[in-house]
Design a protein around this motif. Structure first.
Motif, short mmCIF file in Angstrom:
data_model
loop_
_atom_site.label_atom_id
_atom_site.label_comp_id
_atom_site.label_asym_id
_atom_site.label_seq_id
_atom_site.Cartn_x
_atom_site.Cartn_y
_atom_site.Cartn_z
N GLN A 1 -4.32 -10.63 -0.03
CA GLN A 1 -3.45 -10.19 0.81
C GLN A 1 -3.17 -10.83 2.36
O GLN A 1 -2.25 -10.40 3.09
CB GLN A 1 -4.01 -8.65 1.29
CG GLN A 1 -5.14 -8.67 2.02
CD GLN A 1 -5.51 -7.34 2.80
OE1 GLN A 1 -4.79 -7.00 3.87
NE2 GLN A 1 -6.56 -6.85 2.49
N GLN B 1 -5.50 -8.33 -2.49
CA GLN B 1 -4.83 -7.08 -2.53
C GLN B 1 -5.36 -5.94 -3.11
O GLN B 1 -6.27 -5.90 -3.91
CB GLN B 1 -3.27 -7.48 -3.05
CG GLN B 1 -2.53 -8.53 -2.29
CD GLN B 1 -1.21 -8.97 -2.97
OE1 GLN B 1 -0.46 -7.85 -3.17
NE2 GLN B 1 -0.87 -9.94 -3.30
N SER B 2 -4.75 -4.82 -2.82
CA SER B 2 -5.26 -3.51 -3.42
C SER B 2 -4.23 -3.07 -4.55
O SER B 2 -3.23 -3.35 -4.60
CB SER B 2 -5.28 -2.45 -2.40
OG SER B 2 -4.08 -2.13 -1.87
N GLU C 1 -5.86 3.56 -2.96
CA GLU C 1 -5.95 2.05 -2.93
C GLU C 1 -7.28 1.51 -3.11
O GLU C 1 -8.01 1.57 -2.41
CB GLU C 1 -5.32 1.50 -1.51
CG GLU C 1 -3.78 2.08 -1.22
CD GLU C 1 -2.53 1.27 -2.31
OE1 GLU C 1 -3.11 0.36 -2.46
OE2 GLU C 1 -1.63 1.69 -2.48
N THR D 1 0.82 -0.96 0.04
CA THR D 1 0.03 -0.03 -0.13
C THR D 1 0.69 1.09 -0.01
O THR D 1 1.99 1.26 0.54
CB THR D 1 -0.79 -0.18 0.97
OG1 THR D 1 -0.10 -0.10 2.35
CG2 THR D 1 -1.78 -1.05 1.16
N THR E 1 -2.70 0.26 -6.42
CA THR E 1 -2.23 1.60 -6.17
C THR E 1 -2.70 2.25 -7.33
O THR E 1 -2.12 2.02 -8.34
CB THR E 1 -0.87 1.69 -5.55
OG1 THR E 1 -0.63 1.06 -4.57
CG2 THR E 1 -0.67 3.17 -5.52
N ALA F 1 -1.18 7.00 0.25
CA ALA F 1 -2.44 6.80 0.23
C ALA F 1 -3.64 8.07 0.57
O ALA F 1 -3.34 8.48 1.84
CB ALA F 1 -2.95 5.62 0.52
N ASN G 1 0.04 -6.80 3.74
CA ASN G 1 0.13 -5.33 3.00
C ASN G 1 1.19 -4.53 3.84
O ASN G 1 1.77 -3.59 2.95
CB ASN G 1 -1.04 -4.72 3.44
CG ASN G 1 -2.19 -5.09 2.37
OD1 ASN G 1 -1.93 -5.70 1.38
ND2 ASN G 1 -3.73 -4.82 2.41
#
Length: 608
Positions: A483, A125-126, A114, A46, A128, A50, A172
């Motif tokens: 994640q 998962q995120s 994110e 991450t 970006t 953010a 993360n």
């Protein structure tokens, strides 16, 4: 799953915050103190920025996505830093068709966000992203940063670090170790221009115009070109999904074992349908491998052939009856007993209270006869309307087909959708209280799921008990690229309860008659090495016969580049030890782009 490609692609990378339409203007280059893409990406999954607005971030456009609801572009810094953990590329979400082209030098002002594809509940998962962007084109026609080569040497053999227990198992916040873990390596390239070369296809092209390749051709290879998923710690690090930024018509129609020769290159994305994905603006050339559908041998006169086959929501309106019939007759060589899963009612997904499936089954039987097969008879029990899960209104259920010229069914009244079948002893032998009957259908283990169908068959004077199953699906489990590491398998809870019930029923038969021939088969929706399989096997009451095959041949399903076992035939000790069993997973569907079901059927032959 969405029924249209655009619906699925649109769900891939939609930003959490809708952006305004990009403004494209000409201006002077960015200042030297501008935030760079590697500052946005940081050394963890991450961004350290953010929620922050960044100004005049410079880079070169490497890919443009103009379709679906995830419109935007990737851009990359041509002057990377020295830290291998920080990606030099990022996606800019524009919401409308972006007004930039590959090779444009741009600066981007916007908010770092994110986004978790599919939602936070998936555990994914995120991604970006830069959202609400204002884009400034500085110049055109610039050289695109050279693609990072992803190959067997660059991808680590270890899949993922263990998640931080203080963060619920999330990875993360862990500093990326791209030289140690495959998922860290891919994350360190998120949004970056990457390339693979001369890769083998390990999951065929699907209806959503995507396929999977491996950059590690020797990693747990199947005998037909795929990659076997043989344990929870053998995730197969070389797998990567391929999509395309080009026209759908130009995407290759590939089967397992084919190759994409030459270079396939483009930005590395992450989506909810498989994780890290190379979104190609350059596709390699398809080289066909010549994979053919398998045919199992015909059972001998003294062998009983029992098969299981998930026909994927078959209803009278489908156009696959002839193909399924041909598979049963020609590829399976007309087994004596066929347990069918996912037979829908007479009007399919129409939710009007219809539960009978006689039209569906008889249409298949007629198609089998037309294909040169036997006139099968059949037995089943209609479910209570909308109580067995699956497609709403479809009322899927298991059905026994059997060849009356080779085997007889013992009909015993009393079985219905809500009455539990029992076991009694008659003249020293086990006998079902109803045949066909359902195994403990009121038990909470079967809530919104298919109830097992039990029946007695007689072959050459020998009774064989068959239990047809379709256990709870794996829907809702976290993906391998989640994640959370290791990912949670929430669907196991119900499957474990179901496996306990099936094992208990088999145990009851064997306690009544120690040497009874019992088969539990069907779409188990779990692996041969899983706890579900171990619970089914119990203390030796059953044994999964697919384990008689070499490991490279143990698969019935192909998912996200992993050939794996979902369908099984389990047998009691008398069959395993005394009957000369022979098992075959007949690969006619899972490896092919033109499949009629997503499952391969299996056949067990033995001498009762």
């Amino acid at each position: 799953m969405p029924s249209k490609r655009t619906a699925r692609i649109g769900a891939l990378t939609v930003a959490a915050v809708c952006s305004t339409v990009s403004a494209v203007v000409l201006t002077t280059p960015a200042q030297a103190d501008t935030v760079h893409i590697h500052d946005i990406q940081g050394t963890t999954r991450t961004s350290p920025l953010a929620g922050t607005k960044v100004t005049d971030v410079p880079g070169i456009v490497t890919g443009v996505r103009t379709y679906g609801s995830s419109k935007g572009f990737w851009f990359q810094d041509p002057t990377p830093d020295a830290d291998p953990a920080t990606s030099e590329g990022v996606f800019v979400f524009t919401s409308s068709a972006p007004k930039v082209a590959v090779g444009d030098s741009v600066t981007v002002t916007g908010t770092v966000s994110e986004y978790v594809p599919g939602g936070v509940s998936t555990g994914n998962q995120s991604v970006t992203e830069v959202t609400k962007p204002t884009v400034t084109v500085v110049s055109n026609g610039n050289a695109v940063p050279a693609a990072t080569v992803v190959d067997a040497r660059s991808v680590p053999d270890d899949y993922a670090p263990a998640g931080d227990t203080a963060a619920g198992g999330s990875v993360n916040a862990l500093t990326l170790q791209p030289a140690t873990y495959a998922l860290d390596y891919y994350e360190s390239l998120e949004g970056t221009n990457v390339q693979v070369a001369d890769t083998r296809v390990v999951t065929a092209t699907d209806p959503y115009t995507e396929l999977w390749v491996t950059v590690k051709p020797h990693e747990h290879a199947t005998h037909r070109g795929g990659t076997v998923y043989g344990s929870y710690t053998s995730q197969n690090t070389g797998r990567i999904q391929i999509q395309s930024l080009g026209a759908t018509a130009d995407f290759p129609t590939a089967n397992v074992g084919d190759k994409l020769t030459g270079t396939t290159a483009g930005p590395l994305d992450y989506n909810q349908f498989g994780g890290y994905t190379l979104v190609a603006n350059q596709l390699g050339t398809l080289q066909k491998g010549g994979l053919e559908r398998e045919t199992t041998r015909k059972q001998s006169r003294g062998e009983l052939a029992v098969a299981t086959y998930n026909v994927e929501n078959l209803d009278p309106g489908d156009g696959t009856f002839a193909a399924h019939a041909s598979a049963i007759v020609n590829n399976l060589n007309s087994p004596d007993i066929v347990s069918l899963e996912e037979i829908q009612d007479n009007n399919g997904a129409t939710d009007d209270g219809t539960v009978a499936a006689d039209q569906t089954v008889n249409k298949l039987i007629d198609a089998i006869v037309a294909a040169g097969g036997p006139k099968y008879d059949w037995r089943s029990i209609d479910p209570v309307n909308d109580q067995d899960g699956g497609e709403p209104g479809g009322n899927i259920r298991q059905v026994f087909l059997f060849n009356p010229g080779r085997v007889s069914f013992t009909d015993r009244a009393g079985g219905d959708s809500t009455t539990a079948v029992g076991v009694t002893k008659v003249h020293g032998k086990a006998q079902l209280t109803a045949s066909p009957g359902r195994v403990d259908p009121a038990n909470e283990a079967w809530k919104s799921s298919r109830k097992p169908l039990a029946g007695e068959f007689v072959f050459r004077g020998h009774t064989v008990f068959v239990i047809a199953n379709h256990l709870n699906s794996k829907g809702g489990d976290q993906g391998l690229t989640a994640q959370y590491q290791p990912p949670a398998r929430s669907s196991e809870v119900q499957r474990h309860a179901q496996a306990t019930e099936v094992n208990a029923f088999v145990d009851e038969i064997l306690k009544t008659q120690k040497n009874a021939d019992v088969i539990a088969l069907g779409d188990i929706n779990d692996f041969e090495f899983s706890d579900t399989a171990k619970i089914l096997e119990g203390d030796g009451e059953l044994w999964s016969a697919i384990k008689s095959l070499p490991k490279s041949q143990r698969y019935t399903y192909d998912y996200q580049g992993n050939a794996q076992v979902l369908d099984q035939i389990l047998v009691s000790p008398s069959i395993r030890k005394d009957c000369g069993l022979e098992y075959d997973s007949v690969h006619i569907n899972s490896e092919f782009s033109d499949q009629i079901s997503d499952h391969d059927p299996q056949v067990l032959r033995f001498r009762p």
